[in-house]
Each structure stands twice: as structure tokens, then as C-alpha cells.
Design a protein around this motif. Structure first.
Motif, PDB file in Angstrom:
ATOM      1  N   ALA A   7       2.431  -4.301  -0.165  1.00  0.00           N
ATOM      2  CA  ALA A   7       1.936  -3.722  -1.418  1.00  0.00           C
ATOM      3  C   ALA A   7       0.834  -4.586  -2.021  1.00  0.00           C
ATOM      4  CB  ALA A   7       3.085  -3.551  -2.408  1.00  0.00           C
ATOM      5  N   VAL A  10      -2.401  -3.921  -0.160  1.00  0.00           N
ATOM      6  CA  VAL A  10      -2.973  -2.620  -0.517  1.00  0.00           C
ATOM      7  C   VAL A  10      -3.571  -2.668  -1.919  1.00  0.00           C
ATOM      8  CG1 VAL A  10      -2.440  -0.184  -0.901  1.00  0.00           C
ATOM      9  CG2 VAL A  10      -1.451  -1.380   1.058  1.00  0.00           C
ATOM     10  N   ARG A  11      -2.909  -3.345  -2.833  1.00  0.00           N
ATOM     11  CA  ARG A  11      -3.473  -3.474  -4.192  1.00  0.00           C
ATOM     12  C   ARG A  11      -4.836  -4.158  -4.149  1.00  0.00           C
ATOM     13  NH1 ARG A  11       2.054  -4.103  -5.853  1.00  0.00           N
ATOM     14  NH2 ARG A  11       2.018  -6.337  -5.387  1.00  0.00           N
ATOM     15  N   LEU A  14      -7.418  -1.689  -2.887  1.00  0.00           N
ATOM     16  CA  LEU A  14      -7.718  -0.657  -3.880  1.00  0.00           C
ATOM     17  C   LEU A  14      -8.569  -1.215  -5.017  1.00  0.00           C
ATOM     18  CD1 LEU A  14      -4.212   1.055  -3.989  1.00  0.00           C
ATOM     19  CD2 LEU A  14      -6.308   2.046  -3.045  1.00  0.00           C
ATOM     20  N   ALA A  24      -4.291   0.701  -9.126  1.00  0.00           N
ATOM     21  CA  ALA A  24      -4.032   0.077  -7.834  1.00  0.00           C
ATOM     22  C   ALA A  24      -2.544  -0.151  -7.634  1.00  0.00           C
ATOM     23  CB  ALA A  24      -4.794  -1.246  -7.719  1.00  0.00           C
ATOM     24  N   ALA A  28      -0.580   1.798  -4.664  1.00  0.00           N
ATOM     25  CA  ALA A  28      -0.007   0.916  -3.644  1.00  0.00           C
ATOM     26  C   ALA A  28       1.503   1.081  -3.567  1.00  0.00           C
ATOM     27  CB  ALA A  28      -0.374  -0.536  -3.941  1.00  0.00           C
ATOM     28  N   ASP A  29       2.157   1.107  -4.714  1.00  0.00           N
ATOM     29  CA  ASP A  29       3.615   1.252  -4.714  1.00  0.00           C
ATOM     30  C   ASP A  29       4.033   2.582  -4.097  1.00  0.00           C
ATOM     31  OD1 ASP A  29       3.850  -1.217  -5.890  1.00  0.00           O
ATOM     32  OD2 ASP A  29       4.268  -0.451  -7.905  1.00  0.00           O
ATOM     33  N   VAL A  44       0.730   3.600   4.014  1.00  0.00           N
ATOM     34  CA  VAL A  44      -0.505   2.837   3.821  1.00  0.00           C
ATOM     35  C   VAL A  44      -1.600   3.261   4.797  1.00  0.00           C
ATOM     36  CG1 VAL A  44       0.748   0.874   2.871  1.00  0.00           C
ATOM     37  CG2 VAL A  44       0.281   0.964   5.334  1.00  0.00           C
TER      38      VAL A  44
END
Length: 352
Positions: A7, A10-11, A14, A24, A28-29, A44
């Protein structure tokens, strides 16, 4: 890989693509939660589609749900082509507030990019003690052939029905595509070098195939509707009605060529959300528990441990992946690392 590290990676991606911290985090979550629940097709790996859509101006970061109109129980919300994970959550929050006050709401959500795992919004309602019935159309390059047809004309058009938990049972969350399989599952299989099961796919010539790559070539193949060759008329009918309800009736964006763009995935949603305690049966929870106990009270089929209720496989997978980590195929890991290099974000360490 742990959910926390994935996560965070990914944050960072973003944020580098223009999302503020709040958006974000939500997106992401949501994506990682899809992986946790075993729906890697909506996890993802979707960043491979989102990032080019942002660059092309088809996905606009930092948009919010906007109320377009209210009339009696009807609530219309627009998304401004923003991240569906953020827009749909805000829209459902509005619907939940109205359903708590008035008992029922009919929500139309339009003009939003891919909303991801629809079961997430069913869970949002069931966690609030409400029942939700949601119908979604998918507007992009068509992927699903009509029953008795050979060329793709519809989206995978998911349906979700969620019911709150009772004293004896967790929430019921039914969430499925009306196609025989999701496009994302074809992408996952292709990345892993695996064939699909029979009865799911047609190639560009309308012939049955096991090759998931037919969905990612031009001209593309097609998914069969839910039910396959024998019962596909049922899946086709459900898929068509999703496009009727969420597209033609609710959003003025049916999945027709004038609205399609292969570089984006737009979702429109029509949902009915209501308070079961105001539906005429004050003892609904006890009656539901009786029903579920009766359904479970049957010898298991060969190879099965017991009857599984909607939502149970996802909860079991989530517990396992929280404990053991989320498995990601090499192609998805390489894609995430490539996105990091393109945007000057160091994510390789988090993904190691």
C-alpha cells in the motif's frame, strides 16, 4: 509481500501521478484490499491502466462526488472522470446518509473512472446496517459477447448485493461479474503464462480458445457471458440489464461505440440502498439466520468441506494473505517498479 508495504508503494506512485495524500490513501487501500481478498484482477495491477489514462487526460485525479440532483428517494451523483474508488465511496456515503434518514435511496452514479471491486461498496453499506443492490456498467472497449453472438458487445458489468451482519452470521456480500470471467483475471493468467479454463473465451474468429492473450490483441477475442455455452442466456440477460439500468436509464452512458474509449474504463452505477429494519419485518435478522442455518445444513459435496456463503471465501483469503503476505506475479512487480522509475519514485525497496 505485506499489505502495508504494498500500500505504501502504491501511495507513492499515486502521489507522483498527481493525487493528493487523501485520494492516494483511499485508492491504494482499495486496490490492496482487492488483492487481500483474492481479487487480484482488481488489485494493484490496475495501475497499468490508470497511469496511461491520467497521461491521456481520461482519468482526472483529485475529483470529488458532486450531487447533480435529488428527487424523492432518487439521488444523482457525478464523478468528473475521477478515480472511481474515491468517487464511489463518497457517493455511497451520501446514499447511506439519505437511507438512514428516509429509509431508502435510489443512487445513480455517473461519469466516473473505474470503481474497482464493487463488493467494497456493498461492504460499506452492510457495515452501516443497510442492504445494497448495485448494478454497474463498464464502458470501454467491449469485452463480452452476447449469448449466441461471437463479437464483444458488452462490458463485464458486475452486480453486488450486500446484507448486514446478524447476531449469528457475518454480512452477506455477493459480488460477481456477469461475464464468465473478468478481463483482469485474463490479464493475471497471461502474466503468469497460464491458460484459461475451457468455456470462457472466444478468439477473434469466434472460436473457443484457452489463450487469455486474445483479450489483449487487435482484433480482440471475447469473453462468454456468465453461464458459458449452456447457460449464457442468463449471464447475458444480467449483463444487458446492468447496462440498461446503470447506463441507458441512470447515466446516459450506455456501452455503445460513441461512449467507448479503449484507453479508459468508465463505470456507471445504479444502486438501491435501504434500511432492512424499515422494510416491514422487525425480525428480519432472526429469519435470515434461520434461512442460512437451513441452507448450511446439508452434507458437503465431494471435495468440499461445507457450503460457503457469499463473502466467506474472500474473508478466508484475506486472513491468509494478512498472515502470509500478498503474492504478486513477476509481470505486476516489474510494472510497479517501471512506474516508479518513470516518475522518479523509489518503490523497489518496498516491493522487495
Amino acid at each position: 509481500m505485506t499489505a502495508e508495504r504494498l500500500a505504501e508503494a502504491v501511495r507513492l506512485l499515486l502521489r507522483a501521478a498527481g493525487s493528493d495524500a487523501a485520494e492516494a490513501g483511499v485508492v491504494a487501500d482499495h486496490l490492496v484490499e482487492a488483492n487481500l481478498r483474492g481479487h487480484d484482477s482488481h488489485g494493484v495491477g490496475m495501475l497499468a491502466m490508470y497511469m496511461p489514462a491520467i497521461a491521456a487526460g481520461l482519468l482526472r485525479p483529485n475529483q470529488h462526488a458532486t450531487v447533480l440532483g435529488r428527487s424523492g428517494p432518487f439521488l444523482s451523483v457525478g464523478g468528473g472522470s475521477g478515480y472511481g474508488q474515491a468517487i464511489a465511496r463518497e457517493a455511497m456515503d451520501l446514499a447511506i446518509a439519505q437511507a438512514r434518514q428516509e429509509g431508502l435511496v435510489a443512487l445513480s452514479l455517473r461519469d466516473t473512472h473505474h470503481i474497482g471491486r464493487v463488493g467494497s461498496y456493498g461492504e460499506q453499506c452492510s457495515d452501516a446496517g443497510l442492504v445494497a443492490l448495485a448494478f454497474v456498467n463498464v464502458v470501454t472497449r467491449p469485452a463480452v459477447a452476447p449469448h449466441d453472438g461471437t463479437r464483444p458487445r458488452l462490458g463485464t458489468n458486475p452486480i453486488c448485493i450486500a446484507v448486514p451482519a446478524t447476531p449469528a452470521n457475518p454480512a452477506l456480500v455477493l459480488d460477481f461479474a456477469t461475464s464468465a470471467v473478468a478481463v483482469g483475471k485474463c490479464r493475471v493468467a497471461m502474466n503468469k503464462g497460464r491458460e484459461m479454463a475451457s468455456g470462457l473465451l472466444l478468439d477473434a474468429d469466434g472460436e473457443a480458445t484457452l489463450d487469455p492473450g486474445v483479450m489483449f490483441r487487435e482484433p480482440s477475442g471475447a469473453l462468454l457471458p456468465l453461464g458459458g455455452t449452456a447457460g449464457g442466456h442468463k449471464g447475458f440477460g444480467l449483463a444487458l440489464m446492468c447496462d440498461v439500468l446503470a447506463g441507458a436509464l441512470a447515466s446516459a452512458m450506455p456501452g455503445t461505440p460513441s461512449h467507448q474509449d479503449s484507453g479508459r474504463v468508465m463505470n456507471n452505477l445504479f444502486a438501491i440502498v435501504f434500511d432492512p429494519a424499515r422494510g416491514g419485518n422487525a425480525h428480519w435478522a432472526a429469519d435470515l439466520d434461520d434461512l442460512l442455518a437451513y441452507v448450511r445444513d446439508t452434507p458437503a459435496a465431494p471435495g468440499a468441506e461445507a457450503v460457503q456463503l457469499p463473502g466467506e471465501p474472500e474473508r478466508r483469503t484475506r486472513a491468509q494473505r494478512l498472515a502470509d503476505g500478498i503474492p504478486l506475479d513477476g509481470a505486476t512487480l516489474a510494472m510497479l517498479e517501471s512506474l516508479g522509475r518513470e516518475r522518479g519514485v523509489e518503490v523497489a525497496g518496498l516491493l522487495a
